[in-house]
Scaffold this active site. Structure first.
Site, PDB file in Angstrom:
ATOM      1  N   SER A 110       4.362   2.435  -3.595  1.00 39.82           N
ATOM      2  CA  SER A 110       3.770   1.160  -3.351  1.00 39.82           C
ATOM      3  C   SER A 110       2.285   1.664  -2.931  1.00 39.82           C
ATOM      4  O   SER A 110       2.040   2.502  -2.332  1.00 39.82           O
ATOM      5  CB  SER A 110       4.678   0.618  -2.222  1.00 39.82           C
ATOM      6  OG  SER A 110       3.668  -0.468  -1.510  1.00 39.82           O
ATOM      7  N   SER A 111       1.304   0.398  -3.023  1.00 42.54           N
ATOM      8  CA  SER A 111      -0.057   1.084  -2.444  1.00 42.54           C
ATOM      9  C   SER A 111      -0.097   1.096  -0.826  1.00 42.54           C
ATOM     10  O   SER A 111      -1.256   1.529  -0.403  1.00 42.54           O
ATOM     11  CB  SER A 111      -0.931  -0.136  -3.135  1.00 42.54           C
ATOM     12  OG  SER A 111      -0.445  -1.398  -2.540  1.00 42.54           O
ATOM     13  N   CYS A 112       0.988   0.756  -0.441  1.00 41.95           N
ATOM     14  CA  CYS A 112       1.001   0.738   1.229  1.00 41.95           C
ATOM     15  C   CYS A 112       1.222   2.153   1.766  1.00 41.95           C
ATOM     16  O   CYS A 112       1.489   2.331   2.857  1.00 41.95           O
ATOM     17  CB  CYS A 112       2.131  -0.163   1.963  1.00 41.95           C
ATOM     18  SG  CYS A 112       3.623   0.255   1.736  1.00 41.95           S
ATOM     19  N   TYR A 139       8.381   1.153   5.671  1.00 40.85           N
ATOM     20  CA  TYR A 139       8.588   1.006   4.204  1.00 40.85           C
ATOM     21  C   TYR A 139       7.747   2.153   3.625  1.00 40.85           C
ATOM     22  O   TYR A 139       8.122   2.944   2.771  1.00 40.85           O
ATOM     23  CB  TYR A 139       8.122  -0.104   3.731  1.00 40.85           C
ATOM     24  CG  TYR A 139       8.140  -0.357   2.016  1.00 40.85           C
ATOM     25  CD1 TYR A 139       9.297  -0.602   1.562  1.00 40.85           C
ATOM     26  CD2 TYR A 139       6.803  -0.772   1.416  1.00 40.85           C
ATOM     27  CE1 TYR A 139       9.477  -0.911   0.198  1.00 40.85           C
ATOM     28  CE2 TYR A 139       7.124  -0.855   0.090  1.00 40.85           C
ATOM     29  CZ  TYR A 139       8.259  -1.030  -0.549  1.00 40.85           C
ATOM     30  OH  TYR A 139       8.615  -1.203  -1.830  1.00 40.85           O
ATOM     31  N   LYS A 143       8.636   5.446   1.139  1.00 39.68           N
ATOM     32  CA  LYS A 143       8.189   5.630  -0.156  1.00 39.68           C
ATOM     33  C   LYS A 143       7.396   6.844  -0.315  1.00 39.68           C
ATOM     34  O   LYS A 143       7.151   7.625  -1.411  1.00 39.68           O
ATOM     35  CB  LYS A 143       6.938   4.491  -0.369  1.00 39.68           C
ATOM     36  CG  LYS A 143       7.823   3.137  -0.628  1.00 39.68           C
ATOM     37  CD  LYS A 143       8.701   3.249  -1.923  1.00 39.68           C
ATOM     38  CE  LYS A 143       9.370   1.896  -2.200  1.00 39.68           C
ATOM     39  NZ  LYS A 143      10.468   2.127  -3.298  1.00 39.68           N
ATOM     40  N   THR A 167       0.267  -1.305  -7.352  1.00 38.85           N
ATOM     41  CA  THR A 167      -0.238  -2.293  -6.394  1.00 38.85           C
ATOM     42  C   THR A 167       0.606  -3.561  -5.999  1.00 38.85           C
ATOM     43  O   THR A 167       1.803  -3.515  -6.548  1.00 38.85           O
ATOM     44  CB  THR A 167      -1.574  -2.698  -6.991  1.00 38.85           C
ATOM     45  OG1 THR A 167      -2.463  -3.376  -5.934  1.00 38.85           O
ATOM     46  CG2 THR A 167      -1.465  -3.617  -8.218  1.00 38.85           C
ATOM     47  N   ASN A 168       0.104  -4.355  -5.547  1.00 40.33           N
ATOM     48  CA  ASN A 168       0.996  -5.685  -5.115  1.00 40.33           C
ATOM     49  C   ASN A 168       1.452  -6.329  -6.253  1.00 40.33           C
ATOM     50  O   ASN A 168       0.877  -6.593  -7.256  1.00 40.33           O
ATOM     51  CB  ASN A 168       0.119  -6.856  -4.312  1.00 40.33           C
ATOM     52  CG  ASN A 168       0.249  -6.424  -2.816  1.00 40.33           C
ATOM     53  OD1 ASN A 168       0.093  -5.065  -2.516  1.00 40.33           O
ATOM     54  ND2 ASN A 168       0.268  -7.195  -1.801  1.00 40.33           N
ATOM     55  N   HIS A 182       6.668 -11.921  -0.715  1.00 40.38           N
ATOM     56  CA  HIS A 182       5.201 -11.584  -0.768  1.00 40.38           C
ATOM     57  C   HIS A 182       4.343 -13.075  -0.949  1.00 40.38           C
ATOM     58  O   HIS A 182       4.930 -13.713  -1.067  1.00 40.38           O
ATOM     59  CB  HIS A 182       5.190 -10.641  -1.857  1.00 40.38           C
ATOM     60  CG  HIS A 182       5.619  -9.355  -1.610  1.00 40.38           C
ATOM     61  ND1 HIS A 182       6.534  -9.032  -2.263  1.00 40.38           N
ATOM     62  CD2 HIS A 182       5.214  -8.391  -1.014  1.00 40.38           C
ATOM     63  CE1 HIS A 182       6.999  -7.691  -1.876  1.00 40.38           C
ATOM     64  NE2 HIS A 182       6.366  -7.228  -1.050  1.00 40.38           N
ATOM     65  N   TRP A 205      -0.533 -17.787   5.966  1.00 44.36           N
ATOM     66  CA  TRP A 205      -0.825 -17.080   6.956  1.00 44.36           C
ATOM     67  C   TRP A 205      -2.065 -16.383   7.203  1.00 44.36           C
ATOM     68  O   TRP A 205      -2.467 -16.003   6.260  1.00 44.36           O
ATOM     69  CB  TRP A 205       0.491 -16.082   6.774  1.00 44.36           C
ATOM     70  CG  TRP A 205       1.831 -16.584   6.940  1.00 44.36           C
ATOM     71  CD1 TRP A 205       2.330 -18.040   7.317  1.00 44.36           C
ATOM     72  CD2 TRP A 205       3.080 -15.835   6.567  1.00 44.36           C
ATOM     73  NE1 TRP A 205       3.530 -18.104   7.376  1.00 44.36           N
ATOM     74  CE2 TRP A 205       4.302 -17.005   6.769  1.00 44.36           C
ATOM     75  CE3 TRP A 205       3.323 -14.576   6.420  1.00 44.36           C
ATOM     76  CZ2 TRP A 205       5.474 -16.611   6.469  1.00 44.36           C
ATOM     77  CZ3 TRP A 205       4.813 -14.321   6.107  1.00 44.36           C
ATOM     78  CH2 TRP A 205       6.023 -15.433   6.066  1.00 44.36           C
TER      79      TRP A 205
HETATM   80  O1  GFB Z   1       2.132 -10.250   0.244  1.00 46.10           O
HETATM   81  P1  GFB Z   1       2.111 -10.028   1.565  1.00 46.10           P
HETATM   82  O2  GFB Z   1       3.470 -10.652   2.334  1.00 46.10           O
HETATM   83  O3  GFB Z   1       2.198  -8.316   1.860  1.00 46.10           O
HETATM   84  O4  GFB Z   1       0.755 -10.657   2.258  1.00 46.10           O
HETATM   85  P2  GFB Z   1       1.092  -7.307   2.241  1.00 46.10           P
HETATM   86  C1  GFB Z   1      -0.436 -10.401   1.783  1.00 46.10           C
HETATM   87  C2  GFB Z   1      -1.299 -11.179   2.690  1.00 46.10           C
HETATM   88  O5  GFB Z   1      -0.895 -12.873   2.409  1.00 46.10           O
HETATM   89  C3  GFB Z   1      -1.352 -11.082   4.097  1.00 46.10           C
HETATM   90  C4  GFB Z   1      -0.974 -13.399   3.668  1.00 46.10           C
HETATM   91  O6  GFB Z   1      -2.542 -10.946   4.734  1.00 46.10           O
HETATM   92  C5  GFB Z   1      -0.714 -12.258   4.682  1.00 46.10           C
HETATM   93  O7  GFB Z   1      -1.077 -12.651   5.941  1.00 46.10           O
HETATM   94  N1  GFB Z   1      -0.302 -14.474   3.408  1.00 46.10           N
HETATM   95  C6  GFB Z   1      -0.689 -15.840   3.496  1.00 46.10           C
HETATM   96  C7  GFB Z   1       1.128 -14.802   3.347  1.00 46.10           C
HETATM   97  N2  GFB Z   1       0.354 -16.563   3.594  1.00 46.10           N
HETATM   98  C8  GFB Z   1       1.295 -15.926   3.324  1.00 46.10           C
HETATM   99  C9  GFB Z   1       2.723 -16.417   3.141  1.00 46.10           C
HETATM  100  O8  GFB Z   1       3.160 -17.730   3.077  1.00 46.10           O
HETATM  101  N3  GFB Z   1       3.623 -15.465   2.916  1.00 46.10           N
HETATM  102  C10 GFB Z   1       3.184 -14.186   2.880  1.00 46.10           C
HETATM  103  N4  GFB Z   1       3.999 -12.958   2.709  1.00 46.10           N
HETATM  104  N5  GFB Z   1       1.864 -13.838   3.065  1.00 46.10           N
HETATM  105  C11 GFB Z   1       3.143  -5.841   1.555  1.00 46.10           C
HETATM  106  C12 GFB Z   1       3.914  -5.114   2.478  1.00 46.10           C
HETATM  107  O9  GFB Z   1       2.017  -5.975   2.467  1.00 46.10           O
HETATM  108  O10 GFB Z   1       2.682  -5.296   0.583  1.00 46.10           O
HETATM  109  C13 GFB Z   1       4.902  -4.337   1.492  1.00 46.10           C
HETATM  110  O11 GFB Z   1       4.386  -5.694   3.528  1.00 46.10           O
HETATM  111  C14 GFB Z   1       4.640  -3.905   0.091  1.00 46.10           C
HETATM  112  O12 GFB Z   1       5.313  -3.114   2.430  1.00 46.10           O
HETATM  113  C15 GFB Z   1       3.537  -4.896  -0.498  1.00 46.10           C
HETATM  114  O13 GFB Z   1       3.912  -2.584   0.206  1.00 46.10           O
HETATM  115  C16 GFB Z   1       3.021  -4.340  -1.896  1.00 46.10           C
HETATM  116  O14 GFB Z   1       0.187  -7.037   0.912  1.00 46.10           O
HETATM  117  O15 GFB Z   1       0.288  -7.397   3.413  1.00 46.10           O
END
Ligand code: GFB
Length: 327
Positions: A110-112, A139, A143, A167-168, A182, A205
């Site tokens: 993962s990119s994280c 996580y 990884k 990436t995501n 996500h 969020w």
């Molecule tokens: O996709 P996400 O949950 O993960 O959130 P990460 C990305 C961004 O979207 C964050 C915002 O800044 C969240 O605050 N966001 C806005 C939301 N609204 C929402 C919502 O309703 N739901 C969610 N989930 N986010 C993940 C890692 O990080 O990336 C994993 O937690 C993994 O470990 C993945 O590596 C690729 O991109 O921040």
């Protein structure tokens, strides 16, 4: 090395977002000996069960797309699960592959794995140069251990085990549960349900300021098969789309695709996570691979997937009915 159409291939995690896309890609390309097991059929946390599976099926090629995954909140709230389960799953699959004499294995990270404040775009050599993003460091640590396992087994045992860092991701068969998903599947669901209810606002969020790079799962699947056939090196390799977008702009795009006419509220009590995670995928692009699905097209496809009746799992329906407020 082109894979023989009758090669025995195991896709670990074949019912998830990425695994199912790899499965479809292999199936479309007429690979005939595909093995996949659901969680009920094979518990990947159990080393004995995994060893017996390898001994019975004798796969020659393995895609490791099985993992405990989730969005920012799930990662932040369930650190023990994300650390333990991912370490256990990948240890069983990678160590088991060595013992079973698997010819080649592709591990997905993962990119994280990269430091929170690493320079952008993220080059492979930035690994372990500074502290991780705290919301998903558990996580990320798992990884990193997985990619190191592949390197170690290559060095010590000569195994052709490679690692790719996507990436995501988003696409068909995603997780739409609002607590664990996500951002893209969460927003598709939130905007859709708000439109159906005639709600005035949708709550997203964080601040909306973070930047994210998104890759459609079908593109990652093509990259995985490409790497299985064309890449063999201790160096792990980034798989990205090539450009990123703010969460705010992604929310506006989904709002337009779904056809929601209300407003957006930003709940800043929720974490933003990493400020930016744009991959430098030039190592992969130099080998001749390119993504094919742009974000708007991919999101339209994802929304179609969300609307298919099979997406309406019991949990999904219950949440949809229970949530009478702003989503
Ligand atoms: O996709 P996400 O949950 O993960 O959130 P990460 C990305 C961004 O979207 C964050 C915002 O800044 C969240 O605050 N966001 C806005 C939301 N609204 C929402 C919502 O309703 N739901 C969610 N989930 N986010 C993940 C890692 O990080 O990336 C994993 O937690 C993994 O470990 C993945 O590596 C690729 O991109 O921040």
């Amino acid at each position: 090395m082109e894979l023989a159409r009758n090669a025995r291939i195991y896709v670990a995690g074949h019912s998830g977002l990425v695994g199912s896309a790899i499965w479809r890609e292999l199936h479309q390309r007429d690979f005939t000996h595909l093995a996949g097991r659901t969680h009920a059929e094979l518990d990947l946390l159990d080393p004995v069960a995994v060893r017996e599976f390898y001994a019975r099926e004798k796969p020659e090629f393995v895609f490791v797309a099985a993992a405990r995954v989730g969005g920012i909140l799930a990662n932040d709230r369930r650190p023990a699960e994300f650390l333990y389960e991912n370490l256990q799953i990948q240890n069983n699959l990678i160590h088991g592959a060595w013992r079973a004499g698997v010819k080649k294995l592709l591990f997905l990270g993962s990119s994280c794995i990269y430091p929170k404040h690493a320079p952008q775009p993220l080059k492979e050599e930035y690994l372990l140069t500074a502290p991780l993003e705290p919301t998903n460091e558990w996580y990320a640590v798992a990884k990193i251990a997985g990619l190191k396992m592949c390197q170690a087994y290559r060095r010590q045992h000569g195994c052709d085990f490679i690692s790719a860092m996507p990436t995501n991701m988003y696409g068909a068969n995603d997780n739409y549960d609002l607590q664990s998903s996500h951002v893209l599947p969460a927003l598709i669901r939130k905007f859709h349900e708000a439109k159906v209810r005639g709600a005035g606002v949708v709550t997203c969020w964080g601040t909306g300021a973070p930047l994210r790079e998104f890759l459609h799962a079908a593109d990652l699947a093509r990259a995985c098969v490409f790497l299985m056939e064309n890449y063999s090196d201790e160096q792990f390799i980034n798989v990205g789309y090539g450009s990123d977008i703010s969460i705010r702009a992604a929310a506006e795009l989904i709002k337009r695709i779904v056809g929601f006419r209300g407003g957006i509220i930003w709940d800043t009590s929720k974490p933003d996570g990493a400020p930016r995670k744009l991959m430098d995928s030039s190592r992969l692009f130099a080998l001749g691979w390119r993504p094919q699905v742009d974000l708007e097209t991919g999101l339209r496809l994802a929304y179609e997937d969300f609307l298919r009746p099979r997406r309406q799992s019991p949990a999904h329906s219950v949440l949809a009915q229970a949530d009478g407020k702003a989503t």
